[in-house]
Design an enzyme around this catalytic site. Sequence first.
Site, PDB file in Angstrom:
ATOM      1  N   SER A 282       0.836  -1.208   0.000  1.00 24.71           N
ATOM      2  CA  SER A 282       0.000   0.000   0.000  1.00 24.71           C
ATOM      3  C   SER A 282       0.871   1.259   0.000  1.00 24.71           C
ATOM      4  CB  SER A 282      -0.908   0.017   1.234  1.00 24.71           C
ATOM      5  OG  SER A 282      -1.561   1.267   1.313  1.00 24.71           O
TER       6      SER A 282
ATOM      7  N   THR B  22      -9.217  -1.167   1.650  1.00 22.53           N
ATOM      8  CA  THR B  22      -8.833  -1.514   0.286  1.00 22.53           C
ATOM      9  C   THR B  22      -9.147  -2.975   0.010  1.00 22.53           C
ATOM     10  OG1 THR B  22      -7.073  -1.277  -1.359  1.00 22.53           O
ATOM     11  CG2 THR B  22      -6.379  -1.970   0.845  1.00 22.53           C
TER      12      THR B  22
ATOM     13  N   LYS C 157     -13.797  -3.646   0.458  1.00 27.03           N
ATOM     14  CA  LYS C 157     -14.587  -2.423   0.251  1.00 27.03           C
ATOM     15  C   LYS C 157     -16.097  -2.669   0.280  1.00 27.03           C
ATOM     16  CE  LYS C 157     -11.145   0.227  -2.299  1.00 27.03           C
ATOM     17  NZ  LYS C 157     -10.831   1.032  -3.488  1.00 27.03           N
TER      18      LYS C 157
ATOM     19  N   ASN D  88     -14.509   3.121   1.056  1.00 22.71           N
ATOM     20  CA  ASN D  88     -13.044   3.093   1.190  1.00 22.71           C
ATOM     21  C   ASN D  88     -12.549   3.968   2.340  1.00 22.71           C
ATOM     22  OD1 ASN D  88     -13.328   5.691   0.062  1.00 22.71           O
ATOM     23  ND2 ASN D  88     -11.276   5.570  -0.822  1.00 22.71           N
TER      24      ASN D  88
ATOM     25  N   ASP E 149     -13.169   7.323  -3.583  1.00 27.06           N
ATOM     26  CA  ASP E 149     -12.575   6.920  -4.872  1.00 27.06           C
ATOM     27  C   ASP E 149     -13.238   7.646  -6.041  1.00 27.06           C
ATOM     28  OD1 ASP E 149     -10.656   5.101  -3.956  1.00 27.06           O
ATOM     29  OD2 ASP E 149     -12.072   3.431  -3.941  1.00 27.06           O
TER      30      ASP E 149
ATOM     31  N   GLY F  73     -13.246  -3.499 -17.782  1.00 30.32           N
ATOM     32  CA  GLY F  73     -13.250  -4.244 -16.523  1.00 30.32           C
ATOM     33  C   GLY F  73     -14.525  -3.981 -15.744  1.00 30.32           C
ATOM     34  N   ASN F  74     -14.956  -4.971 -14.967  1.00 33.76           N
ATOM     35  CA  ASN F  74     -16.193  -4.846 -14.196  1.00 33.76           C
ATOM     36  C   ASN F  74     -15.994  -5.269 -12.742  1.00 33.76           C
ATOM     37  OD1 ASN F  74     -17.156  -7.530 -16.296  1.00 33.76           O
ATOM     38  ND2 ASN F  74     -16.307  -7.755 -14.252  1.00 33.76           N
TER      39      ASN F  74
ATOM     40  N   GLY G 298     -14.194  -3.992  -8.720  1.00 33.94           N
ATOM     41  CA  GLY G 298     -14.501  -2.993  -7.706  1.00 33.94           C
ATOM     42  C   GLY G 298     -14.234  -1.569  -8.170  1.00 33.94           C
ATOM     43  N   ALA G 299     -13.078  -1.338  -8.779  1.00 30.22           N
ATOM     44  CA  ALA G 299     -12.731   0.030  -9.188  1.00 30.22           C
ATOM     45  C   ALA G 299     -13.677   0.525 -10.282  1.00 30.22           C
ATOM     46  CB  ALA G 299     -11.286   0.080  -9.671  1.00 30.22           C
TER      47      ALA G 299
ATOM     48  N   LEU H 215      -6.238   3.465 -14.450  1.00 33.92           N
ATOM     49  CA  LEU H 215      -6.248   3.534 -12.987  1.00 33.92           C
ATOM     50  C   LEU H 215      -4.955   3.008 -12.377  1.00 33.92           C
ATOM     51  CD1 LEU H 215      -9.131   4.441 -13.203  1.00 33.92           C
ATOM     52  CD2 LEU H 215      -9.798   2.699 -11.568  1.00 33.92           C
TER      53      LEU H 215
HETATM   54  P1  NAP Z   1     -10.886  -6.222  -9.276  1.00 32.62           P
HETATM   55  O1  NAP Z   1     -12.090  -5.974  -8.437  1.00 32.62           O
HETATM   56  O2  NAP Z   1     -10.114  -7.474  -9.134  1.00 32.62           O
HETATM   57  O3  NAP Z   1     -11.355  -6.056 -10.828  1.00 32.62           O
HETATM   58  C1  NAP Z   1     -10.475  -6.267 -11.881  1.00 32.62           C
HETATM   59  C2  NAP Z   1     -11.274  -6.351 -13.177  1.00 32.62           C
HETATM   60  O4  NAP Z   1     -10.327  -6.551 -14.228  1.00 32.62           O
HETATM   61  C3  NAP Z   1     -12.261  -7.508 -13.218  1.00 32.62           C
HETATM   62  O5  NAP Z   1     -13.442  -7.088 -13.853  1.00 32.62           O
HETATM   63  C4  NAP Z   1     -11.554  -8.540 -14.081  1.00 32.62           C
HETATM   64  O6  NAP Z   1     -12.411  -9.289 -14.892  1.00 32.62           O
HETATM   65  C5  NAP Z   1     -10.741  -7.663 -14.998  1.00 32.62           C
HETATM   66  N1  NAP Z   1      -9.575  -8.380 -15.497  1.00 32.62           N
HETATM   67  C6  NAP Z   1      -8.551  -8.872 -14.767  1.00 32.62           C
HETATM   68  N2  NAP Z   1      -7.645  -9.464 -15.569  1.00 32.62           N
HETATM   69  C7  NAP Z   1      -8.131  -9.362 -16.832  1.00 32.62           C
HETATM   70  C8  NAP Z   1      -7.688  -9.799 -18.091  1.00 32.62           C
HETATM   71  N3  NAP Z   1      -6.527 -10.442 -18.238  1.00 32.62           N
HETATM   72  N4  NAP Z   1      -8.458  -9.548 -19.186  1.00 32.62           N
HETATM   73  C9  NAP Z   1      -9.630  -8.880 -19.059  1.00 32.62           C
HETATM   74  N5  NAP Z   1     -10.117  -8.440 -17.882  1.00 32.62           N
HETATM   75  C10 NAP Z   1      -9.379  -8.679 -16.780  1.00 32.62           C
HETATM   76  O7  NAP Z   1      -9.794  -5.048  -9.041  1.00 32.62           O
HETATM   77  P2  NAP Z   1     -10.108  -3.498  -8.795  1.00 32.62           P
HETATM   78  O8  NAP Z   1     -10.179  -3.221  -7.357  1.00 32.62           O
HETATM   79  O9  NAP Z   1     -11.235  -3.130  -9.644  1.00 32.62           O
HETATM   80  O10 NAP Z   1      -8.745  -2.825  -9.320  1.00 32.62           O
HETATM   81  C11 NAP Z   1      -8.445  -2.865 -10.688  1.00 32.62           C
HETATM   82  C12 NAP Z   1      -7.229  -1.998 -10.997  1.00 32.62           C
HETATM   83  O11 NAP Z   1      -7.483  -0.643 -10.623  1.00 32.62           O
HETATM   84  C13 NAP Z   1      -5.943  -2.414 -10.268  1.00 32.62           C
HETATM   85  O12 NAP Z   1      -4.876  -2.278 -11.166  1.00 32.62           O
HETATM   86  C14 NAP Z   1      -5.845  -1.377  -9.163  1.00 32.62           C
HETATM   87  O13 NAP Z   1      -4.499  -1.154  -8.770  1.00 32.62           O
HETATM   88  C15 NAP Z   1      -6.426  -0.152  -9.838  1.00 32.62           C
HETATM   89  N6  NAP Z   1      -6.966   0.813  -8.873  1.00 32.62           N
HETATM   90  C16 NAP Z   1      -6.402   2.053  -8.815  1.00 32.62           C
HETATM   91  C17 NAP Z   1      -6.896   2.992  -7.939  1.00 32.62           C
HETATM   92  C18 NAP Z   1      -6.255   4.354  -7.871  1.00 32.62           C
HETATM   93  O14 NAP Z   1      -6.506   5.081  -6.905  1.00 32.62           O
HETATM   94  N7  NAP Z   1      -5.481   4.744  -8.856  1.00 32.62           N
HETATM   95  C19 NAP Z   1      -7.991   2.681  -7.114  1.00 32.62           C
HETATM   96  C20 NAP Z   1      -8.562   1.397  -7.216  1.00 32.62           C
HETATM   97  C21 NAP Z   1      -8.037   0.477  -8.096  1.00 32.62           C
HETATM   98  P3  NAP Z   1     -13.333 -10.497 -14.333  1.00 32.62           P
HETATM   99  O15 NAP Z   1     -14.447  -9.823 -13.591  1.00 32.62           O
HETATM  100  O16 NAP Z   1     -13.779 -11.170 -15.573  1.00 32.62           O
HETATM  101  O17 NAP Z   1     -12.453 -11.314 -13.464  1.00 32.62           O
END
Ligand code: NAP
Length: 297
Positions: A27, A74, A78, A99, A114, A138-139, A141-142, A236
Amino acid sequence: MANSPVSLAISGKTQVFGIIGDPIEHSMSPPMQNAALNALGIDGVYVPFRVEAAKVAEALTGLWALNVRGFNVTIPHKQAVMAELCHVSDLAQAVGAVNTVWRTAAGWAGTNTDVLGFVSPLKVGDRDWTQSRAVVLGNGGAARAVVAGGVELGCAEIWVVGRDRDRLNTFAASWADSPLRPPLHTALWPDLTALLADTHLLVNTTPIGMSPRVDATPVAADALAHLPATAIAYDLIYTPSPTQFLALATQRGLHTVDGVEMLVQQGAAALTLWTQQPAPVDLMRQVLRSHLGLSPL
Ligand code: NAP
């Protein structure tokens, strides 16, 4: 100063803040928030807490008993944490994720910063988004915060692209009772290219391109060529910066936004909630960039 030492003068009066997640080792919030507390002259410390998924309720009871003032939440807690709160803000209810948590007389209360973090870099200038299509890759959490952000911007259409039809349907259904009423559509990845010619905001919320797999991109250069020249590509991911996706978008001549500012702004908003003081945003940005090995702005 980006590398100013954090005061370690912890006493019986020191207020404790923190972040719960699992894993939590990587983190970026502790250095950013500790530097900010220090700069504000607050006798406080911000601590990472690794909390297993099965122990969220227990952890919140413990944090309450230990008089922790407030904490961030995180991955993967969440959504789960919401059941343990006495109050959840309308925005967090609508997004379905919390968050940031703070103490009230009645118990823990939570909200979602967020969304504010996501829209913040898009609110510079006076761009009108009301005729715009946003596409969210993507679908997970973010993506929820990004959809809410698209509503806040006033986007006309928000498309969410995923790799599994059932998960996309579940995602779409989860907004059915949300007061945000996002203008939501869903598509599978093979349909993405056809959407791009009318897309003004393309947001990657997948981990594709994240360190260490830095050569990967969710959208190839030939597909990016379909975007209008005025489109914004937003990733992101904050490490690396830029990602391959944003490097290709820059080559295409597009405006790009990385995940650093979202991280800074969601943290600043949380700190302001806890301390009721304006957060030292420039310092937080500098500390974060320094910890990510990025050059100062
Ligand atoms: P998450 O809940 O695990 O969601 C990830 C999404 O990406 C899911 O929908 C997943 O699809 C999809 N995915 C993963 N691998 C894939 C692939 N190879 N091909 C196609 N789709 C794929 O994670 P999250 O919390 O949303 O976070 C996602 C990203 O956002 C991370 O990189 C995180 O570091 C970043 N983030 C950044 C911030 C910031 O403040 N900048 C805040 C939050 C998150 P499925 O549903 O089909 O598994």
